[in-house]
Design a protein around this motif. Structure first.
Motif, PDB file in Angstrom:
ATOM      1  N   GLU A  16      58.033 -41.405 -81.326  1.00 13.77           N
ATOM      2  CA  GLU A  16      59.315 -41.532 -81.329  1.00 13.77           C
ATOM      3  C   GLU A  16      59.664 -40.612 -80.094  1.00 13.77           C
ATOM      4  O   GLU A  16      60.867 -41.148 -79.850  1.00 13.77           O
ATOM      5  N   SER A  58      50.906 -44.545 -80.424  1.00  9.44           N
ATOM      6  CA  SER A  58      50.115 -43.007 -80.718  1.00  9.44           C
ATOM      7  C   SER A  58      48.630 -43.070 -81.244  1.00  9.44           C
ATOM      8  O   SER A  58      48.351 -44.358 -81.439  1.00  9.44           O
ATOM      9  N   MET A  61      42.649 -41.363 -85.545  1.00 10.54           N
ATOM     10  CA  MET A  61      40.953 -41.936 -85.481  1.00 10.54           C
ATOM     11  C   MET A  61      40.767 -42.898 -84.108  1.00 10.54           C
ATOM     12  O   MET A  61      40.419 -43.892 -84.685  1.00 10.54           O
ATOM     13  N   GLY A  62      41.144 -42.358 -83.410  1.00  9.89           N
ATOM     14  CA  GLY A  62      40.231 -43.508 -82.259  1.00  9.89           C
ATOM     15  C   GLY A  62      41.004 -44.927 -82.094  1.00  9.89           C
ATOM     16  O   GLY A  62      41.166 -45.416 -81.347  1.00  9.89           O
ATOM     17  N   VAL A  89      49.597 -42.537 -76.172  1.00 11.25           N
ATOM     18  CA  VAL A  89      49.736 -40.938 -76.902  1.00 11.25           C
ATOM     19  C   VAL A  89      48.939 -40.490 -77.561  1.00 11.25           C
ATOM     20  O   VAL A  89      48.594 -41.059 -78.925  1.00 11.25           O
TER      21      VAL A  89
END
Ligand SMILES: Cc1cc2nc3c(=O)[nH]c(=O)nc-3n(C[C@H](O)[C@H](O)[C@H](O)COP(=O)(O)O)c2cc1C
Length: 191
Positions: A16, A58, A61-62, A89
């Motif tokens: 954000e 973003s 966990m992959g 990100v």
């Protein structure tokens, strides 16, 4: 000059924040900018009114944000009809080693494959470790991950790895790209 939508999926706020910085840079180039979370209905409604669309997500966990996938799947045709771009990100983008770079590339490949969207412009930015936002378990997990990554394990403070110059450069390049499509089919005008 037109309106650019910056839609983002962010769990702890870094994506954000980056979306906000991109918006400021695009505004400095003369564009009207709308910055919306993909979890907000306003993001979907804004696509039709936008002359160009950027989407940010973003990694946790992959994987990219499920809400970003849902947004892109729902509005893909409208996004593709305009100049478009994507930014990712993650912590991996903050690391300067070959494994991390390979991971960053894999995240992007997976996103393109799973969403079916081939963004015209792409960027990957380093994120942040926001211990102050994590619950007990996440803090433990992230401390362990940080130990083998950035080494920043002091959970009494937050760490930011975003290279703001890179963010500004991406925004400026995207503005130039949108400028260059003005008056073409990609820019929304009839051919
Ligand atoms: C629970 C959790 C899992 C994460 N998993 C990954 C990961 O698999 N790969 C990675 O590169 N970064 C990972 N990260 C780092 C995030 O991508 C980084 O903190 C980013 O700034 C989060 O963006 P946001 O604040 O917009 O949600 C993880 C962070 C958390 C808290």
């Amino acid at each position: 000059m037109g309106t650019i939508l910056v839609a983002y999926g962010s769990k702890e706020g870094q994506t954000e924040k980056i979306a906000g910085r991109i918006a400021m840079a695009l505004a400095a180039h003369g564009y009207d900018v709308r910055t919306e979370s993909v979890t907000d209905d306003a993001a979907g409604e804004a696509v039709a009114d936008a002359d160009a669309v950027l989407v940010g997500s973003s990694i946790h966990m992959g994987a990219h944000s499920k809400q970003v996938y849902a947004f892109v799947r729902e509005y893909r045709e409208d996004i593709e009809a305009r100049p478009n771009g994507f930014f990712q990100v993650s912590l991996s983008s903050a690391l300067d080693d070959e494994d991390a770079r390979a991971e960053v590339a894999t995240y992007i490949d997976e996103f393109v494959e799973e969403s079916g969207w081939h963004p015209e412009r792409m960027a990957a930015f380093g994120g942040a470790l926001r211990y102050s936002e994590y619950g007990f378990l996440t803090r433990m997990v992230m401390k362990r991950i940080a130990k083998g990554a950035t080494g920043d394990t002091d959970a009494s403070r937050d760490y930011e790895y975003t290279d703001w110059d890179e963010v500004e450069t991406f925004a400026a390049d995207f503005a130039d790209f949108v400028d260059s499509t003005a008056g073409t089919a990609a820019g929304g005008a009839a051919v």
